[in-house]
Write an enzyme that holds these catalytic residues in place. Structure first.
Site, PDB file in Angstrom:
ATOM      1  N   LEU A 249      46.960  34.673   2.281  1.00  0.00           N
ATOM      2  CA  LEU A 249      48.306  34.726   2.179  1.00  0.00           C
ATOM      3  C   LEU A 249      49.313  34.572   3.248  1.00  0.00           C
ATOM      4  O   LEU A 249      49.353  35.489   4.351  1.00  0.00           O
ATOM      5  CB  LEU A 249      48.788  36.359   1.407  1.00  0.00           C
ATOM      6  CG  LEU A 249      50.018  36.646   0.910  1.00  0.00           C
ATOM      7  CD1 LEU A 249      50.576  35.791  -0.029  1.00  0.00           C
ATOM      8  CD2 LEU A 249      50.040  37.977   0.488  1.00  0.00           C
ATOM      9  N   ASP A 250      50.349  33.491   3.020  1.00  0.00           N
ATOM     10  CA  ASP A 250      51.534  33.285   3.933  1.00  0.00           C
ATOM     11  C   ASP A 250      50.909  33.158   5.340  1.00  0.00           C
ATOM     12  O   ASP A 250      51.569  33.247   6.454  1.00  0.00           O
ATOM     13  CB  ASP A 250      52.508  34.639   4.007  1.00  0.00           C
ATOM     14  CG  ASP A 250      53.321  34.702   2.691  1.00  0.00           C
ATOM     15  OD1 ASP A 250      53.433  33.913   2.017  1.00  0.00           O
ATOM     16  OD2 ASP A 250      53.566  35.916   2.549  1.00  0.00           O
ATOM     17  N   GLN A 251      49.861  32.497   5.568  1.00  0.00           N
ATOM     18  CA  GLN A 251      49.147  32.067   6.738  1.00  0.00           C
ATOM     19  C   GLN A 251      48.906  30.675   6.939  1.00  0.00           C
ATOM     20  O   GLN A 251      48.294  30.006   7.576  1.00  0.00           O
ATOM     21  CB  GLN A 251      47.794  32.771   6.854  1.00  0.00           C
ATOM     22  CG  GLN A 251      48.064  34.378   7.153  1.00  0.00           C
ATOM     23  CD  GLN A 251      48.851  34.840   8.311  1.00  0.00           C
ATOM     24  OE1 GLN A 251      48.908  34.423   9.340  1.00  0.00           O
ATOM     25  NE2 GLN A 251      49.983  35.603   7.749  1.00  0.00           N
TER      26      GLN A 251
END
Length: 306
Positions: A249-251
């Site tokens: 997530l969000d990486q």
């Protein structure tokens, strides 16, 4: 760079005009490989042998010697669409094989097909649709999918198809399968503030083909109402990040970011307004660079020839 240009007199300009490539006879070549001597020469000579003309060439190497090499090259060639398969096959078996390249060729006559996912916030979505309508976003937006019905009229006002696909904990697998089918045939998915976490299985079907936008407070201010959290913390900078979506997530690899300086005088409402303005501009730039084939992913980073 253009060593196949010939000077013509005014008397034969008309006869030569048929041989001048039009805009639709252009293509973009993206290359990633180990840096080594002779890459530019090999690529340029190959394109010259086809009678093509190099329009732009951008390159970058991570080190003076032995680094990773990146190239973005645009060229023009009359009748390219008729021979592009032969061009690709020949390039693959000669230049690309010799230099062990990771590469792709895009015919600029073919517009990138884009599908958008959104929830209730409309600022990023409407900005993309407006830019697309004005010809400022060189792609084909095929449809918008939302887990809420609220934005149907706004989307359909732009002449774009709207699909409502409710998502709950109980139907998430079925909903994602429906979204996947609705988006089939697209080259890129854009999460314009789509407030659902895509499953790893869904993301796996769209490798480096999903772009998301989020506020740059992550991971400092996660969860609900990040601008309220930022205000309470007294931040001096707010911003936004556009990145490719990965299973973590969000990486994913970052494409574009921007920030705006704020002070103690600005309340939560103003911070939200500033933040959303940054979000829509950052997302628009990221999407535009992607559809213009200006982004090369390298591990968890990107090289953006903007």
């Amino acid at each position: 760079m253009s060593d196949n240009t010939k000077t013509t007199s005014s008397s034969n300009t008309a006869s030569q005009s048929k041989q001048i490539p039009s805009f639709t006879d252009t293509a973009t070549l993206l290359i990633k490989c180990k840096d080594q001597a002779g890459i530019v020469q090999a690529v340029s000579e190959f394109i010259h042998r086809y009678g093509a003309n190099i329009i732009t060439l951008d390159q970058y190497s991570t080190a003076h010697e032995g680094g990773q090499y990146f190239m973005r090259l645009e060229f023009a060639l009359a009748g390219l669409s008729d021979i592009i398969e032969n061009f690709e096959a020949s390039f693959a078996h000669t230049v690309a094989k010799r230099h062990n390249m990771d590469w792709r060729l895009h015919n600029n006559a073919t517009k990138t097909k884009v599908g958008i996912l959104v929830s209730k916030f409309d600022h990023a979505l409407l900005d993309l649709l407006w830019r697309h309508q004005r010809g400022l976003l060189d792609c084909e937006i095929t449809c918008v999918v939302s887990n809420h019905p609220d934005l149907r009229q706004a989307v359909e006002n732009f002449g774009i198809t709207f699909h409502h696909v409710p998502v709950t904990k109980e139907n998430k697998v079925e909903a994602e399968e429906q979204i996947h089918k609705l988006m089939a045939g697209n080259d890129l998915l854009v999460l314009a503030r789509y407030m659902q976490i895509l499953s790893a299985d869904f993301v796996k079907r769209w490798p480096m083909q999903v772009i998301n936008i989020h506020h740059s407070f992550l991971p400092a201010f996660v969860g609900a109402d990040p601008y309220r959290q930022a205000y309470d913390k007294g931040v001096k900078l707010i911003g936004a990040t556009a990145h490719y979506v990965t299973a973590e997530l969000d990486q994913g690899p970052i494409i574009e970011q921007d920030v705006h300086r704020v002070t103690h005088r600005q309340g939560v409402t103003e911070l939200r307004a500033i933040g959303r303005d940054i979000e829509r501009n950052v997302l628009a730039r990221a999407v535009n660079w992607h559809v213009q084939n200006r982004v090369i992913v390298a591990g968890n980073k990107t090289v953006v020839f903007n």
